[in-house]
Write a protein that holds these residues in place. Structure first.
Motif, PDB file in Angstrom:
ATOM      1  N   THR A 165       3.171  -2.706  -9.283  1.00 14.22           N
ATOM      2  CA  THR A 165       2.673  -4.086  -9.209  1.00 14.22           C
ATOM      3  C   THR A 165       3.398  -4.865  -8.124  1.00 14.22           C
ATOM      4  O   THR A 165       2.776  -5.616  -7.362  1.00 14.22           O
ATOM      5  CB  THR A 165       2.859  -4.789 -10.568  1.00 14.22           C
ATOM      6  OG1 THR A 165       2.146  -4.061 -11.577  1.00 14.22           O
ATOM      7  CG2 THR A 165       2.356  -6.210 -10.522  1.00 14.22           C
ATOM      8  N   ARG A 166       4.700  -4.700  -8.045  1.00 17.81           N
ATOM      9  CA  ARG A 166       5.497  -5.406  -7.038  1.00 17.81           C
ATOM     10  C   ARG A 166       5.074  -5.007  -5.625  1.00 17.81           C
ATOM     11  O   ARG A 166       5.161  -5.809  -4.688  1.00 17.81           O
ATOM     12  CB  ARG A 166       6.976  -5.103  -7.272  1.00 17.81           C
ATOM     13  CG  ARG A 166       7.919  -5.557  -6.184  1.00 17.81           C
ATOM     14  CD  ARG A 166       7.839  -7.030  -5.889  1.00 17.81           C
ATOM     15  NE  ARG A 166       8.298  -7.871  -6.987  1.00 17.81           N
ATOM     16  CZ  ARG A 166       8.439  -9.191  -6.898  1.00 17.81           C
ATOM     17  NH1 ARG A 166       8.114  -9.814  -5.776  1.00 17.81           N
ATOM     18  NH2 ARG A 166       8.856  -9.885  -7.933  1.00 17.81           N
ATOM     19  N   ALA A 171       2.044  -4.319  -4.597  1.00 17.36           N
ATOM     20  CA  ALA A 171       0.592  -4.489  -4.461  1.00 17.36           C
ATOM     21  C   ALA A 171       0.176  -4.929  -3.065  1.00 17.36           C
ATOM     22  O   ALA A 171      -0.809  -4.426  -2.518  1.00 17.36           O
ATOM     23  CB  ALA A 171       0.080  -5.479  -5.502  1.00 17.36           C
ATOM     24  N   ASP A 172       0.882  -5.851  -2.475  1.00 12.35           N
ATOM     25  CA  ASP A 172       0.489  -6.379  -1.157  1.00 12.35           C
ATOM     26  C   ASP A 172       1.415  -5.909  -0.050  1.00 12.35           C
ATOM     27  O   ASP A 172       1.412  -6.471   1.048  1.00 12.35           O
ATOM     28  CB  ASP A 172       0.473  -7.913  -1.206  1.00 12.35           C
ATOM     29  CG  ASP A 172      -0.537  -8.443  -2.211  1.00 12.35           C
ATOM     30  OD1 ASP A 172      -1.659  -7.905  -2.236  1.00 12.35           O
ATOM     31  OD2 ASP A 172      -0.201  -9.375  -2.965  1.00 12.35           O
ATOM     32  N   ALA A 173       2.222  -4.882  -0.349  1.00 19.37           N
ATOM     33  CA  ALA A 173       3.198  -4.399   0.630  1.00 19.37           C
ATOM     34  C   ALA A 173       2.555  -3.411   1.596  1.00 19.37           C
ATOM     35  O   ALA A 173       1.543  -2.772   1.281  1.00 19.37           O
ATOM     36  CB  ALA A 173       4.366  -3.731  -0.100  1.00 19.37           C
ATOM     37  N   PRO A 174       3.122  -3.259   2.786  1.00 20.09           N
ATOM     38  CA  PRO A 174       2.597  -2.297   3.769  1.00 20.09           C
ATOM     39  C   PRO A 174       3.023  -0.875   3.434  1.00 20.09           C
ATOM     40  O   PRO A 174       3.692  -0.194   4.211  1.00 20.09           O
ATOM     41  CB  PRO A 174       3.216  -2.777   5.080  1.00 20.09           C
ATOM     42  CG  PRO A 174       4.523  -3.390   4.669  1.00 20.09           C
ATOM     43  CD  PRO A 174       4.256  -4.045   3.333  1.00 20.09           C
ATOM     44  N   GLN A 201      -6.081  -2.928  -6.974  1.00 20.24           N
ATOM     45  CA  GLN A 201      -4.977  -2.766  -6.016  1.00 20.24           C
ATOM     46  C   GLN A 201      -5.363  -1.694  -5.002  1.00 20.24           C
ATOM     47  O   GLN A 201      -5.341  -0.501  -5.295  1.00 20.24           O
ATOM     48  CB  GLN A 201      -3.686  -2.403  -6.751  1.00 20.24           C
ATOM     49  CG  GLN A 201      -2.461  -2.357  -5.850  1.00 20.24           C
ATOM     50  CD  GLN A 201      -1.164  -2.277  -6.629  1.00 20.24           C
ATOM     51  OE1 GLN A 201      -1.029  -2.855  -7.698  1.00 20.24           O
ATOM     52  NE2 GLN A 201      -0.196  -1.550  -6.090  1.00 20.24           N
ATOM     53  N   LYS A 202      -5.656  -2.094  -3.781  1.00 18.85           N
ATOM     54  CA  LYS A 202      -6.235  -1.191  -2.797  1.00 18.85           C
ATOM     55  C   LYS A 202      -5.264  -0.125  -2.299  1.00 18.85           C
ATOM     56  O   LYS A 202      -5.712   0.937  -1.824  1.00 18.85           O
ATOM     57  CB  LYS A 202      -6.762  -2.005  -1.616  1.00 18.85           C
ATOM     58  CG  LYS A 202      -7.939  -2.900  -1.992  1.00 18.85           C
ATOM     59  CD  LYS A 202      -8.502  -3.633  -0.796  1.00 18.85           C
ATOM     60  CE  LYS A 202      -9.695  -4.491  -1.187  1.00 18.85           C
ATOM     61  NZ  LYS A 202     -10.270  -5.234  -0.023  1.00 18.85           N
ATOM     62  N   ASN A 203      -3.968  -0.363  -2.398  1.00 21.90           N
ATOM     63  CA  ASN A 203      -3.025   0.631  -1.896  1.00 21.90           C
ATOM     64  C   ASN A 203      -2.520   1.562  -2.999  1.00 21.90           C
ATOM     65  O   ASN A 203      -1.559   2.297  -2.810  1.00 21.90           O
ATOM     66  CB  ASN A 203      -1.827  -0.045  -1.209  1.00 21.90           C
ATOM     67  CG  ASN A 203      -0.925  -0.790  -2.198  1.00 21.90           C
ATOM     68  OD1 ASN A 203      -1.330  -1.086  -3.328  1.00 21.90           O
ATOM     69  ND2 ASN A 203       0.289  -1.087  -1.771  1.00 21.90           N
TER      70      ASN A 203
END
Length: 437
Positions: free
Chosen positions: A26-27, A29-32, A74-76
């Motif tokens: 979850t943490r 989620a928006d990371a590269p 979550q796309k990644n």
């Protein structure tokens, strides 16, 4: 093995879909980064309510939630149903039953399993309760024993089937003992009019001198009183020497004839192969540094029940509770992002939010920092915290409705024996049980 789409981003592999693993994913989620979670089940288990599955108060599906569904937006994120066999730190790969998987960062969040302290006979005959299948097996055994007791004509023959011994007076043991006692006191005679609640004996044993030892003395004493009022006999300072499926023996010579021994006396970490023995601490935990990174390794982390962060403040590591795993997972997620970006990492610091345990209807204990209280208000807080922590709106609603129904009529839940359970083996029907014996 190619497990995700080709990506220029680093791959973070998380082994385990428990509280800690969920928090890491979850943490990030928006990371590269690309996130790949592996687990031998495709669902997350809300372990604090396993004891209610064991008594039939809740169905197993209501405390489990699909990992794929949880991260559907979550796309990644990717998930694979797999068991990890070993870690190859020198190659940055792990060996699994679906092939070899390469990683840039690896998070071991495999949790813990029951510790029988090397006693193979106890391990074979006693019932653990660390997973949904184990909780269901325990349910089947409890109700099979009641069905068998009905068939016995002599009280002495019924006695072992109506005697329950729980070993380990931590939160799991206390909560399950209270649940069995309430079932005996309010429900059993409705289903089994041939049996009398006075004939059902419930023992809660621990080698320590008090129940709920990690809690405050105030909470421990209240739990002790609640259990006694429910008719549970506490055997403290009592160490088990053996259990052969018919009687449990203690080191002081006490013997109890029973067909049901439930073991929650200890846990140990589930560590994949590949880690040197000098990295493993007591309780089969991996030694980690102050950012939960495995000692001596640059890109492998361990969190939760499988991690041992030994410091002057925590000489025995952190307690094996969900909050530790969640907070470690959050910290590791942030630090992986820091490492990817070449930034300074942040040391982990545990924030103890307190402890809760329930001992039946309207009875609970709460240690919330300096605030400690017991009784009905603590019970309401326990309900709120557990409902809030469940994954999925549907699960929250189902559990809440089940609790309300049980509260009103003392007779909710399902007490079905779907499969026969015999000495560690699940049998599909009575004929197979007969053949197996």
């Amino acid at each position: 093995m190619n497990t995700t789409d080709q990506s220029k981003f680093p791959l973070v592999v998380i082994v385990g879909g428990g509280f800690g693993g969920l928090e890491v994913a979850t943490r990030l989620a928006d990371a590269p980064v690309e996130v790949l979670m592996l687990d031998k089940h495709n669902y997350h288990t809300f372990q604090p309510l396993l004891y209610q599955v064991a008594l039939g108060s809740l169905e197993s599906e209501s405390i489990a939630f699909s990992l794929r569904k949880n991260f559907g937006g979550q796309k990644n994120f990717r998930f694979r149903l797999a068991e990890v066999n070993s870690v190859n730190a020198d190659k940055n790969t792990i060996d699994t039953n679906i092939g070899e998987i390469a990683y840039d960062y690896l998070v071991i969040a495999t949790g813990s399993t029951t510790n029988f302290f090397g006693n193979k006979e106890v391990e074979h005959f006693a019932m653990p309760m660390k997973s949904i299948p184990e909780a269901l097996n325990l349910r089947y055994q409890i109700f099979q024993n009641l069905e068998d007791a009905v068939l016995k004509k002599v009280k002495e023959e019924r006695e072992p089937y109506l005697t329950f011994v729980l070993v380990g007076a931590g939160p799991t043991g206390v909560e399950l003992a209270g649940a069995i006692a309430e079932f005996r006191n309010h429900v059993m005679e409705k289903d089994y009019p041939e049996l009398k609640k006075e004939d059902v004996k419930i023992y809660l044993a621990d080698f320590l001198p008090k129940a709920l030892a990690p809690f405050s003395d105030q909470a421990s004493n209240a739990a002790h009183d609640y259990l006694q009022n429910l008719g549970v006999e506490l055997l403290l300072n009592a160490k088990v020497s053996n259990y052969d499926g018919n009687q449990i023996t203690f080191e002081d010579g006490k013997v109890i004839k029973t067909k049901s021994v439930i073991w929650s006396a200890g846990v140990m970490g589930v560590v994949p192969e590949g880690f040197a023995k000098d990295k493993i601490e007591r309780g089969n935990k991996i030694r980690v540094d102050n950012i939960c990174r495995v000692d001596g390794l640059s890109n492998i982390f361990a969190i939760g029940d499988v991690a041992a962060m030994i410091t002057p403040e925590t000489p025995k590591g952190h307690p094996g509770v969900a909050q530790v795993a969640i907070q470690m997972g959050d910290n590791v997620g942030k630090n992986i992002l820091h490492l990817v970006n070449g930034e300074t990492t942040e040391p982990f610091k545990y924030n103890d939010k307190g402890s809760l345990a329930t001992i039946g209807r309207n009875k609970a204990v709460a240690d919330l920092g300096k605030i400690k209280f017991q009784g009905f208000f603590a019970w309401l807080i326990w309900i709120f915290v557990h409902l809030f922590s469940l994954l999925g709106t549907r699960n929250k609603l189902i559990v809440f409705l089940n609790w309300m129904a049980n509260y009103v009529n003392y007779n909710g839940g399902s007490r079905l024996i779907i499969r026969r359970f015999v000495h560690g083996e699940v049998k599909e029907n009575a004929e197979e049980v007969t053949k197996g014996e």
